[in-house]
Motif scaffolding. Structure first.
Motif, PDB file in Angstrom:
ATOM      1  N   THR A 436       0.856  -1.100  -0.126  1.00 44.40           N
ATOM      2  CA  THR A 436      -0.035   0.025   0.211  1.00 44.40           C
ATOM      3  C   THR A 436       0.881   1.313   0.024  1.00 44.40           C
ATOM      4  O   THR A 436       0.546   2.139  -0.682  1.00 44.40           O
ATOM      5  CB  THR A 436      -1.050   0.050   1.280  1.00 44.40           C
ATOM      6  OG1 THR A 436      -1.622  -1.153   1.162  1.00 44.40           O
ATOM      7  CG2 THR A 436      -1.774   1.412   1.190  1.00 44.40           C
ATOM      8  N   ILE A 437       1.885   1.178   0.870  1.00 46.13           N
ATOM      9  CA  ILE A 437       2.840   2.378   0.887  1.00 46.13           C
ATOM     10  C   ILE A 437       3.461   2.558  -0.564  1.00 46.13           C
ATOM     11  O   ILE A 437       3.611   3.623  -1.084  1.00 46.13           O
ATOM     12  CB  ILE A 437       3.939   2.196   1.827  1.00 46.13           C
ATOM     13  CG1 ILE A 437       3.289   2.131   3.212  1.00 46.13           C
ATOM     14  CG2 ILE A 437       4.709   3.250   1.822  1.00 46.13           C
ATOM     15  CD1 ILE A 437       2.896   3.431   3.752  1.00 46.13           C
ATOM     16  N   HIS A 438       3.843   1.481  -1.119  1.00 51.02           N
ATOM     17  CA  HIS A 438       4.538   1.404  -2.615  1.00 51.02           C
ATOM     18  C   HIS A 438       3.530   1.919  -3.618  1.00 51.02           C
ATOM     19  O   HIS A 438       4.188   2.916  -4.397  1.00 51.02           O
ATOM     20  CB  HIS A 438       4.727   0.106  -2.827  1.00 51.02           C
ATOM     21  CG  HIS A 438       5.592   0.062  -4.267  1.00 51.02           C
ATOM     22  ND1 HIS A 438       6.894   0.643  -4.768  1.00 51.02           N
ATOM     23  CD2 HIS A 438       4.963  -0.442  -5.392  1.00 51.02           C
ATOM     24  CE1 HIS A 438       7.042   0.598  -5.913  1.00 51.02           C
ATOM     25  NE2 HIS A 438       6.016  -0.047  -6.417  1.00 51.02           N
ATOM     26  N   VAL A 439       2.232   1.855  -3.235  1.00 50.09           N
ATOM     27  CA  VAL A 439       1.203   2.176  -4.489  1.00 50.09           C
ATOM     28  C   VAL A 439       1.010   3.632  -4.332  1.00 50.09           C
ATOM     29  O   VAL A 439       1.122   4.492  -5.216  1.00 50.09           O
ATOM     30  CB  VAL A 439       0.079   1.404  -4.452  1.00 50.09           C
ATOM     31  CG1 VAL A 439      -1.050   1.941  -5.257  1.00 50.09           C
ATOM     32  CG2 VAL A 439       0.255  -0.111  -4.707  1.00 50.09           C
ATOM     33  N   LEU A 586      -7.125  -1.079  -3.470  1.00 52.44           N
ATOM     34  CA  LEU A 586      -8.141  -1.678  -2.910  1.00 52.44           C
ATOM     35  C   LEU A 586      -7.790  -3.135  -2.723  1.00 52.44           C
ATOM     36  O   LEU A 586      -8.282  -3.789  -1.963  1.00 52.44           O
ATOM     37  CB  LEU A 586      -9.479  -1.669  -3.943  1.00 52.44           C
ATOM     38  CG  LEU A 586     -10.833  -1.865  -3.492  1.00 52.44           C
ATOM     39  CD1 LEU A 586     -11.185  -1.299  -2.190  1.00 52.44           C
ATOM     40  CD2 LEU A 586     -11.884  -2.074  -4.432  1.00 52.44           C
ATOM     41  N   LYS A 587      -7.062  -3.666  -3.620  1.00 51.44           N
ATOM     42  CA  LYS A 587      -6.649  -5.069  -3.325  1.00 51.44           C
ATOM     43  C   LYS A 587      -5.758  -5.311  -2.291  1.00 51.44           C
ATOM     44  O   LYS A 587      -5.964  -6.454  -1.717  1.00 51.44           O
ATOM     45  CB  LYS A 587      -5.973  -5.414  -4.821  1.00 51.44           C
ATOM     46  CG  LYS A 587      -5.510  -6.817  -4.840  1.00 51.44           C
ATOM     47  CD  LYS A 587      -4.916  -7.478  -5.977  1.00 51.44           C
ATOM     48  CE  LYS A 587      -3.294  -6.701  -6.115  1.00 51.44           C
ATOM     49  NZ  LYS A 587      -2.845  -7.118  -7.390  1.00 51.44           N
ATOM     50  N   HIS A 588      -5.141  -4.471  -1.935  1.00 53.33           N
ATOM     51  CA  HIS A 588      -4.442  -4.628  -0.624  1.00 53.33           C
ATOM     52  C   HIS A 588      -4.839  -3.808   0.726  1.00 53.33           C
ATOM     53  O   HIS A 588      -4.249  -4.030   1.862  1.00 53.33           O
ATOM     54  CB  HIS A 588      -3.013  -3.908  -0.801  1.00 53.33           C
ATOM     55  CG  HIS A 588      -2.237  -4.330  -2.034  1.00 53.33           C
ATOM     56  ND1 HIS A 588      -1.491  -5.750  -1.940  1.00 53.33           N
ATOM     57  CD2 HIS A 588      -1.776  -4.005  -3.191  1.00 53.33           C
ATOM     58  CE1 HIS A 588      -0.839  -5.945  -3.221  1.00 53.33           C
ATOM     59  NE2 HIS A 588      -1.018  -4.980  -3.742  1.00 53.33           N
ATOM     60  N   SER A 589      -6.172  -3.489   0.575  1.00 55.85           N
ATOM     61  CA  SER A 589      -6.728  -2.838   1.531  1.00 55.85           C
ATOM     62  C   SER A 589      -7.442  -3.915   2.731  1.00 55.85           C
ATOM     63  O   SER A 589      -7.573  -3.763   3.963  1.00 55.85           O
ATOM     64  CB  SER A 589      -7.909  -1.828   1.245  1.00 55.85           C
ATOM     65  OG  SER A 589      -8.719  -2.723   0.624  1.00 55.85           O
TER      66      SER A 589
END
Length: 779
Positions: A436-439, A586-589
């Motif tokens: 998430t941080i990377h995105v 959204l996929k990593h949330s």
């Protein structure tokens, strides 16, 4: 001569003693000749009757009498006749000269002086002619009398001395009149010529003044101001030459005044007027030159500031993100930015208020706007530089203290506000957090690059269209089509650089707020609707002018590897990028609290993409009479099979329609439903574009629907004006049908609410309207 008898004072009559003396019938003597003379001339003067020559000698000396009267004076009859004729002719000539001079003097006195100098030459010529003629008359007659012995007839004729005296008096009077009138005419001619020169010079000076006023006191750019200064210098050179001529006219006027000209006051006034014109023109040129010089200095300062901003923007745009990932790359980028700031001009360090105070005397609304625009641009570039510096410092700091995925020691748990680093979380959860941080970081970094790319296009292409140095390379078709080519890209840049980029940068420490940022700015993203609707016009204009040297020169200066068309596509690509990044977030949330916000943000971007796509189809509609914008937003669009039946139409038309459907492209607006026919695509390859020919328009205020039709689950009915017209529509799939019915139901429901609200307010029943908006469902 009767003329001279009138001047006699004494008459001596020598009585005849021979033939003239006769006796009357009564025997008395009668003097026939005397009686005749006395009655004929009616003499009213003393008359002395003499009876002999001896008596005559008592009154006249014998030296003045001829021999026949007992005198000694020799006299010739023929000489007497010649003398008498000369005297008579001289008297007539004197009379004619007197009348001529009298008439000419009266004519000159009563004749109005002409207004033109050329007409003034005629009276002067006539005056000289009369002067010469009178002199010739005097010279031709006087000498004849001057050499004659006037004593011959002193008894019988009055000597011609009076005529000579009269002629001499007339000559003197005419000489005086001639000199006075000739001087007046000469001065009047001088005045006419001076007035003509004055008015011609006055017209020249007024024309120069008009030309000076036509030169603007403010230029839009440094180059334009330099050109205005050159124009003013050329005008000043012409004015100097003409004012030299004006000084000659003023000097001539002073010379006329010094010669005691009768129009002294007028001439002095004209001299003062010319001097005033010259002084006014000289002052105006001097003031405008000073103003333009100050304007040029101000614009040079602004140009230096804008050039520095461009350098900063180009520097930031040229710093590739992938090179920042190392400590050396980040430090090198920071050094480049510090070098840029060190080379900033002095005006960059001054505020806009200081600049306004310094150039207050020549400020205009146009210059104030330029100062404001430069200040805004400087603020934006400084903001980008500060953001880049902060990012680079963080990147350099990350390289020094990288995040290492190591198991924490129980006795010394890591101090982190995020529960993700709690020992109870699994490695999978930690990986999801780091992803998430990377995105989020990718979203922020690409947002910065996107803003910089927009700025490079606006500065390197759009602003250069106003650059006089490149005006010769700019195609004529583009000179008034700037907004058609770039659309509202400037508005998009303003939203992202001033608002949205800062919103995203604030999410670097709190990635779970990304979805909220998109939802908070949902309405602001509508700026893309206008841009995408203009996209076909922009592409058509680009295809027409893509080979222009202007674009090649701009691309060369920017050092862009891709052409302008690639950068004009960036806003549309950015919308697509947003929905991809939001899907990744959204996929990593997982099941976190930010999931609903991310889903809402994704839906908003997908709706925007759909609307953009629908709008780009809408602008290809042809043949519609009216404004499509009056129909509201486009909600849906797509191709369908359509059968049409009319309640009052021919039966065979309805029957025929059942077997042969029409291909129609439908556009569902908020207030109307359009039926169009899709035409063949024009162009070749990637230039192929579709168009839609307008056929029908159904106002949603008079529309009803039948959701289900027997024998085909993909069909539904739209009926109009109480089923006067019925449109049987077959969708490509059941899903498409349901999507369209959902949108139509929303429109009809909202309209019904509006009608019901109006009914409650006005207490008026409208069953017809309620019936129109009811939804009919049949098996």
């Amino acid at each position: 001569s009767y003329h001279y008898l009138l001047n006699l004072h004494l008459v001596l009559v020598l009585r005849p003693t021979s033939l003239l003396q006769q006796r009357s019938p009564g025997g008395t003597t009668t003097d026939i000749g005397f009686r005749f003379s006395q009655e004929d001339f009616a003499l009213k003067m003393p008359v002395i009757m003499l009876s002999s020559v001896t008596d005559l000698l008592r009154y006249i000396d014998e030296n003045q009498l001829s021999s026949e009267y007992g005198g000694t004076l020799e006299c010739c009859s023929s000489d007497w006749i010649v003398l008498r004729t000369a005297i008579e002719s001289f008297a007539v000539t004197v009379k004619e000269i007197a009348q001529l001079l009298q008439t000419f003097g009266t004519e000159l006195s009563e004749t109005e002086l002409p207004d033109e100098a050329s007409e003034m030459e005629v009276p002067l010529c006539h005056l000289s002619t009369y002067r010469q003629g009178s002199t010739l008359l005097k010279n031709n007659n006087v000498p004849i009398l001057a050499g004659t012995n006037y004593s011959v007839n002193c008894v019988i004729f009055v000597p011609p001395f009076r005529l000579l005296t009269q002629l001499r008096d007339m000559e003197m009077a005419f000489d005086g009149f001639f000199e006075k009138h000739h001087l007046k005419l000469q001065q009047y001619l001088q005045l006419l010529r001076y007035e003509q020169n004055f008015h011609e010079m006055e017209q020249v000076l007024e024309q120069l003044s008009v030309q000076e006023k036509a030169i603007p006191a403010v230029g839009g750019s440094v180059a334009q101001t330099e050109q205005l200064l050159k124009d003013l210098e050329a005008l000043d050179a012409t004015a100097e030459e003409e004012m030299g001529r004006a000084q000659i006219i003023i000097l001539h006027g002073h010379q006329l005044a010094a010669s005691h000209h009768y129009a002294l006051a007028l001439i002095v006034q004209r001299c003062n007027e010319l001097r005033h014109h010259c002084d006014t023109l000289t002052t105006s040129i001097r003031v405008k030159r000073a103003s333009l010089t100050r304007v040029r200095d101000l614009l040079l300062h602004l140009e230096e500031a804008l050039h520095w901003c461009d350098q900063g923007a180009y520097l930031l745009a040229g710093q590739l993100v992938d090179k920042f990932q190392s400590k050396e790359g980040a430090q090198a980028a920071l050094r480049d930015i510090e070098k840029l700031e060190e080379g900033a001009p002095s005006v960059i360090r001054s505020s806009a208020d200081v600049l306004i105070l310094e150039f207050q005397a020549i400020l205009t609304p146009q210059l104030q706007a330029q100062i404001g625009a430069a200040a805004d641009k400087l603020m934006a570039v400084r903001g980008m530089i500060q953001s880049r510096q902060a990012c680079l410092r963080k990147l350099a700091d990350v390289q020094v203290r990288p995040i290492q995925l190591v198991a924490p020691r129980p006795e010394n748990p890591p101090r982190c506000r995020s529960p993700m680093f709690s020992p109870k979380h699994s490695m999978g959860e930690l990986t999801a957090f780091l992803s998430t941080i990377h995105v989020t970081k990718e979203l922020i970094d690409t947002e910065r690059i996107y803003v910089e790319e927009l700025l490079s296009v606006l500065l390197g292409y759009r602003a250069e269209m106003d650059n006089p140095a490149l005006s010769g390379l700019l195609p004529d078709v583009l000179r008034s089509k700037k907004d058609d080519l770039f659309g509202n890209m400037a508005e998009i840049y303003g939203f992202h650089s001033r608002i949205f980029l800062q919103d995203l940068e604030s999410c670097l420490e709190t990635p779970n707020r990304v979805g909220a940022c998109f939802l908070e700015r949902k309405e602001s993203f509508k700026v893309y609707e206008c841009y995408c609707q203009n996209k076909p016009r922009s592409e058509a204009l680009w295809r027409q002018c893509s080979d222009s040297p202007f674009f090649q020169e701009c691309q060369k200066k920017l050092e862009h590897k891709l052409g302008l068309d690639s950068y004009l596509l960036k806003p549309v690509q950015r919308l697509t990028k947003y929905q991809l990044l939001l899907k990744e977030l959204l996929k990593h949330s997982g099941d976190s609290d930010c999931t609903s916000e991310l889903q809402g943000a994704l839906n908003a971007m997908l709706d925007l993409l759909k609307f953009v796509n629908d709008s780009m189809h809408q602008i290809a509609i042809t043949g519609y009479e009216g404004e499509l914008s009056d129909l509201g937003r486009v909600l849906m669009q797509g191709s369908f099979n359509v059968w049409i039946s009319h309640k009052k139409g021919a039966t065979r038309m309805k029957d025929l329609a059942r077997f042969k459907p029409m291909q129609r492209h439908l556009f569902l607006h908020e207030r109307a439903l359009l039926f169009c026919k899709k035409r063949e695509e024009n162009g070749e390859g990637h230039d192929r574009t579709a168009s839609y020919s307008f056929k029908h328009c159904l106002r949603m205020s008079a529309v009803g629907i039948t959701e289900n039709v027997k024998a085909d689950v993909k069909k539904f009915e739209i009926w109009y004006s109480g089923r006067e017209e019925v449109y049987l529509i077959q969708a490509p799939s059941v899903e498409v049908k349901m999507a369209w019915l959902t949108e139509i139901r929303k429109i009809l429901t909202n309209q019904q609410r509006v009608v019901q609200g109006s009914y409650l307010e006005s207490h008026c029943l409208s069953s017809f309207i309620l019936g129109v908006f009811s939804v009919v469902c049949s098996a």
